[in-house]
Design an enzyme around this catalytic site. Structure first.
Site, PDB file in Angstrom:
ATOM      1  N   CYS A  86      37.720 -24.182  -5.510  1.00  0.00           N
ATOM      2  CA  CYS A  86      36.856 -23.224  -4.808  1.00  0.00           C
ATOM      3  C   CYS A  86      35.427 -23.764  -5.238  1.00  0.00           C
ATOM      4  O   CYS A  86      34.861 -24.842  -4.795  1.00  0.00           O
ATOM      5  CB  CYS A  86      37.067 -21.744  -4.985  1.00  0.00           C
ATOM      6  SG  CYS A  86      36.336 -20.739  -4.050  1.00  0.00           S
ATOM      7  N   HIS A 200      43.076 -20.905  -3.831  1.00  0.00           N
ATOM      8  CA  HIS A 200      43.110 -20.557  -5.195  1.00  0.00           C
ATOM      9  C   HIS A 200      44.666 -20.880  -5.816  1.00  0.00           C
ATOM     10  O   HIS A 200      45.363 -19.576  -5.779  1.00  0.00           O
ATOM     11  CB  HIS A 200      42.769 -19.460  -5.842  1.00  0.00           C
ATOM     12  CG  HIS A 200      41.088 -19.393  -5.502  1.00  0.00           C
ATOM     13  ND1 HIS A 200      40.173 -19.258  -6.662  1.00  0.00           N
ATOM     14  CD2 HIS A 200      40.373 -19.164  -4.656  1.00  0.00           C
ATOM     15  CE1 HIS A 200      39.073 -19.120  -6.398  1.00  0.00           C
ATOM     16  NE2 HIS A 200      38.837 -19.083  -5.058  1.00  0.00           N
ATOM     17  N   GLU A 202      45.952 -20.685  -8.724  1.00  0.00           N
ATOM     18  CA  GLU A 202      46.176 -19.999  -9.955  1.00  0.00           C
ATOM     19  C   GLU A 202      46.495 -18.239  -9.209  1.00  0.00           C
ATOM     20  O   GLU A 202      46.924 -17.660 -10.105  1.00  0.00           O
ATOM     21  CB  GLU A 202      45.058 -19.762 -10.675  1.00  0.00           C
ATOM     22  CG  GLU A 202      43.585 -18.906 -10.419  1.00  0.00           C
ATOM     23  CD  GLU A 202      42.772 -19.758  -9.362  1.00  0.00           C
ATOM     24  OE1 GLU A 202      43.060 -20.617  -8.631  1.00  0.00           O
ATOM     25  OE2 GLU A 202      41.575 -19.093  -9.141  1.00  0.00           O
TER      26      GLU A 202
END
Lengths: 231, 738
Positions: A86, A200, A202
């Protein structure tokens, strides 16, 4: 394999990336301060998401001048692994480590939602455990993810790694959340050791959060590093 | 003339001015009068609400910090605690929606940070006028953009909320923001200026001229034609600085050198100093020359009243100031000594070696006036249900689609898609279900949160409406798998100088208090926003309940969407003939009339206890509170939110209750929950319901593709789920496009 997560003023996913490496993957990880000039004891450096320097001027435009970015470029040049997520991807673009630039989302709004990504290139350090054409469900959350690039520049300096797709892998205009050229969601440098993407991973690394598809990026990196052996 | 009536310029009455003179024992100077005017404003002093707020239960086994601090705190066990609070930013948002909403979020985040906590979630409760009016669309779009801008950049997920549109909020939108944060119990910090001699530091952004008189002139008065001119009273936010301030505060907290911390929000330095000193029974002496400023030439008055954002007041241990300043410098911020704690209870302000103000901290806080304002009960329209034609069976499907696509019931995806609801990697239940759930990283459970309030109910029957809001918030947590624990409330009302408004206020509080006691959920703090009146039009009394609940095991998270075809659908609770105050009554008959549905608190407690026990026993696949729009809307929402292959239902509502078709389908009887359970679990669940004394009927099964509602063999509704979904999801984007 040792990970480092860079902390810029305004980063806000650094704890999430740290958690992923430390708690989910169980690998050694430490924070790297934006004013550090060397990446000691780090094999894979993660530039996390957030709003470095408040996105003032342009996302990533100020962070690219941080002292640590010199070290990141050196690290990349020496074959070290770099993952920009990002805002981290935006910084890699601004720093010229990957080709292209970001515009505001086509909707002119911040967008937070799950998207599907088709893996276009399984030869990079961060996708080598993927199957060609594999579809990953990973969320996006950004206001400036509308990727643009001069096709010649892209061909000369980069490889498309992820495209926004339907759940079945079809790349359609409807599956494109932000107006990115050719549905591009992520790319790599020619060597495949530097990867940036808007979604993302994560956030999709644990069942409790809604999925684990994002894990494969860092698991790939670990495998790549183990196969390559210590340098 | 100003000289003749000096109180007017600072928003005080003549009587209040006299009280001020008595407390000081002399005439206040210009600056002192400004400080008093600010601190005695309704917004800062709670002078009208205090006597009534005391009726709310605020103690419970897990409450570590009740009302009176920057936020409430509850114990999570094993050394961890949860800080949470809700606040309004209504008037600033009415004038400048983006900055107004953004600074509302910034302010509530700082309230949580001051407790030593790390913010983990934001929720917001919003009210606007009808979206057909361009001005209301502008306000809505601006407020959502402002909340998103601040929360997204700061890095705290916005995980839930609610939005309602009613004509009474025209020109006076409501923007309430709630924040939750985690703190080590041993590390809880309070807003207390303890220890005479300790240094007082101002940390964060430099002080500028923005937001002067935000609390007194903006928040504590009704709106007139000149509201636009007050734009300079709106603060300007900077989420980037807010994030740096968070990091610096957390790092400073871990040094153990912080004695007390207070946010600088409404009334700026004046409020932060007098409140921290008053809570500790101390005083503070300020050297204004030391306050870092954004611009030259500011008067002491401006410095003391500025509401510049992203600032904190820190009381540090003597000798610790250099360590703290170094931490802030590392984050690019200043933390500078601007004064000292003193023992004599006075707030002293010096500039250029001269004493420019000298006022007892208590006079600014505890000794502010307290009012018992007069009340008068109001008559509210009452529905004659017998005179109302019932819904024709042939129209049932069309009305279901119409309700699903109405502004108040439609999908909020357009809103929450603009918020980062995932940062922090804790969001186990995302926006769009009954409550949001955040998992704990270091233990098995999680925390759930929901905000609820129904202004229409409260206008029609304030006491009942107050109780309904508490009950619904608790139900939303329960169906999500959490045990309701405590709440914070934001009380948005009209002009309290009108007796009818005071009646609404007292009634709502007493209704909330009853429900809080029944449900065992104390109130740990909150905020009162009066003067929500524009050109003589008062808003509905709108108490917003922000409730938190706990899950022992994150596996108990339960969603409203159906999971698999064949699951049995069971309705808990009885359906009565309740149309009063409902969405259908308003849309179909153009009526806002009461009373709203009655609430049996004992039945409410039983149905929630049953639901939670069933979820914990692993019997429940999906659960949904049955409220706005009634049973038909609740069922349709469960189908629309269903997973692959489970996006439909086929039910017979004959046994659900309600003697009319409109009340059966769209009546909003509370204390009802719809469950979907695996076929093998259905019998056990019905038996469990009998043991709890809760009415429970099996309505039918989960299918795929169509929403089919029958009544004794007669088909009332047979709609494609995709069509209902299109109406539900398309409504807000379509309305906002104008």
């Amino acid at each position: 394999m040792r990970f480092g997560v860079v902390v810029f003023p305004g980063s806000n996913c650094e704890r999430d990336c740290f958690h992923l490496v430390d708690q989910v993957l169980g690998r050694p990880v430490r924070y790297v301060w934006h004013q550090d000039t060397a990446l000691e004891r780090v094999d894979c450096v993660i530039l996390p998401g957030g709003f470095s320097y408040g996105d003032y001027l342009r996302p990533g435009a100020i962070a690219r001048f941080s002292p640590v970015m010199g070290a990141v470029a050196e690290h990349a040049g020496a074959g070290g692994l770099v993952l920009g997520i990002c805002n981290g991807f935006q910084i890699l673009l601004e720093a010229g480590l990957l080709p292209g630039a970001m515009l505001r989302n086509r909707s002119l709004q911040f967008q937070c939602q799950d998207v599907f990504l088709r893996v276009e290139d399984v030869e990079t350090a961060f996708t080598r455990l993927c199957r060609p054409g594999q579809v990953l469900k990973v969320p996006i959350k950004h206001g400036d993810g509308n990727y643009h690039v001069d096709p010649e520049d892209l061909a000369a300096r980069g490889r498309v790694v992820f495209r926004y797709s339907e759940a079945d892998g079809r790349v359609t205009p409807e599956a494109n959340p932000n107006g990115s050229m050719a549905n591009i969601a992520g790319l790599a440098n020619l060597e495949g050791n530097v990867v940036g993407l808007m979604p993302h991973p994560e956030v999709s690394a644990e069942e409790v959060l809604g999925g684990t598809d994002g894990r494969v990026l860092l698991e790939s990196a670990v495998r790549y590093w183990e196969e390559r052996g210590p340098c | 003339m100003l000289e003749d009536r000096p109180w007017e310029a600072v928003g005080l009455t003549e009587e209040e001015y006299r009280r001020c003179r008595e407390l000081l024992g002399r005439e206040p100077n210009h600056l002192e009068l400004g400080l008093v005017g600010l601190m005695w404003s309704e917004h800062c002093s709670y002078k009208t609400s205090k006597v009534h707020l005391a009726k709310l239960p605020n103690e419970g086994p897990g409450v570590l910090q009740g009302p009176g601090e920057n936020a409430g705190v509850i114990d999570l066990g094993d050394g961890l605690a949860l800080a949470f609070k809700i606040e309004s930013h209504n008037h600033p948002s009415a004038i400048e929606p983006l900055q107004g909403a953004a600074t509302g979020v910034g302010g509530i985040l700082r309230d949580i940070i001051t407790m030593g906590a790390h913010p983990i979630a934001i929720l917001d409760s919003l009210r606007f006028g009808l979206l057909e009016a361009p001005r209301n669309r502008y306000l809505f779009a601006g407020v959502v953009a402002g909340i998103g801008w601040y929360g997204n950049c700061f890095g705290c997920p916005t995980v839930g909320g609610e939005v309602y549109c009613e004509p009474v909020y025209d020109g006076n939108p409501l923007v309430n923001a709630m924040c939750l944060g985690l703190v080590r119990t041993a590390g809880i910090i309070r807003g207390r200026a303890e220890g005479p001699g300790n240094p007082v530091l101002l940390a964060g952004a430099p002080t500028g001229r923005d937001g002067i008189h935000g609390a007194s002139l903006l928040a504590s008065r009704e709106f007139d034609e000149k509201a636009e001119e007050r734009r300079p009273s709106v603060q300007v936010g900077d989420p980037f600085l807010g994030k740096l301030l968070l990091e610096a505060c957390l790092e400073a907290r871990d040094t153990g050198l912080l004695v007390g911390v207070n946010d600088l929000g409404a009334a700026g330095l004046t409020s932060a100093c007098s409140e921290t000193a008053s809570r500790a029974g101390t005083g503070i002496e300020l050297e204004l020359d030391e306050v870092p400023r954004r611009e030259p030439g500011m008067t002491p008055y401006e410095v003391m009243l500025s509401e510049s954002q992203e600032r904190m007041l820190i009381i540090a241990r003597q000798g610790g100031e250099e360590v703290i300043a170094r931490i802030f410098r590392r984050w690019g911020l200043e933390a500078k000594i601007i004064g000292r704690v003193t023992a004599d209870g006075m707030i002293r302000v010096r500039e250029g070696g001269r004493m420019v103000a000298e006022v007892p901290a208590a006079a600014l806080t505890r000794e502010a006036p307290v009012y018992h304002r007069p009340e008068r009960a109001a008559e509210r329209p009452v529905l004659d249900l017998g005179a109302l034609p019932d819904l024709a069976p042939s129209q049932a499907g069309a009305w279901l689609a119409r309700l699903m696509g109405s502004a108040n019931l439609a999908s909020r995806e357009w809103v929450y898609r603009q918020y980062d609801h995932l940062v922090g990697v804790n969001t186990a239940l995302r926006p769009g279900s009954d409550a949001a759930v955040l998992r704990f990283k270091d233990r098995p459970g999680g925390v759930a949160a929901a905000v609820d309030g129904n202004g229409r109910h409260c206008w029609l029957a304030p006491r009942l409406g107050g109780a309904l809001a508490v009950a619904e918030a608790a139900r939303n947590l329960t169906v999500s798998g959490a045990r309701p624990v405590a709440l914070t409330n934001c009380l948005n009302f009209g002009n309290p100088e009108r007796p009818e408004i005071m009646w609404e206020f007292r009634e709502v509080i007493e209704g909330m208090a009853e429900a809080c006691r029944a449900l065992g959920t104390p109130v740990t703090g909150g905020n009162v926003s009066f003067y929500n009146e524009t050109l003589g039009q008062n808003i509905y009394p709108t108490p917003v309940v922000g409730m938190v609940g706990l899950l022992d095991d994150i596996a108990h998270v339960t969603r409203q969407g159906f999971q698999s075809a064949g699951d049995r659908i069971i309705l808990l609770g009885r359906t009565r003939d309740d149309l009063g105050g409902g969405e259908y009554l308003k849309l179909a008959h153009g009526l806002v009339a009461g009373p709203p549905p009655g609430l049996d608190l004992e039945a409410e407690v039983r149905v929630q206890a049953l639901c939670l026990e069933a979820i914990r026993a692993g019997m429940v696949r999906s659960a949904h509170d049955c409220s706005d729009g009634g049973l038909a809307v609740a069922l349709a929402e469960m189908a629309v939110a269903g997973g692959e292959g489970a996006r439909g239902l086929d039910v017979d509502l004959a046994a659900a209750g309600g003697s009319r078709l409109d009340t059966l389908l769209f009546g909003e009887t509370p204390s009802r929950i719809v469950l979907a359970v695996a076929p093998a679990a259905a019998e056990g669940l019905l038996a469990l319901a009998r043991r709890h004394g809760v009415a429970a009927v099996e309505l039918g099964v989960v299918t795929d593709g169509r929403v089919v509602l029958r009544q004794g063999g007669r088909t009332l509704v047979d709609e494609a789920t995709a069509d209902l979904e299109a109406a539900w999801k398309g409504a807000l984007p379509c309305l906002m496009a104008g």
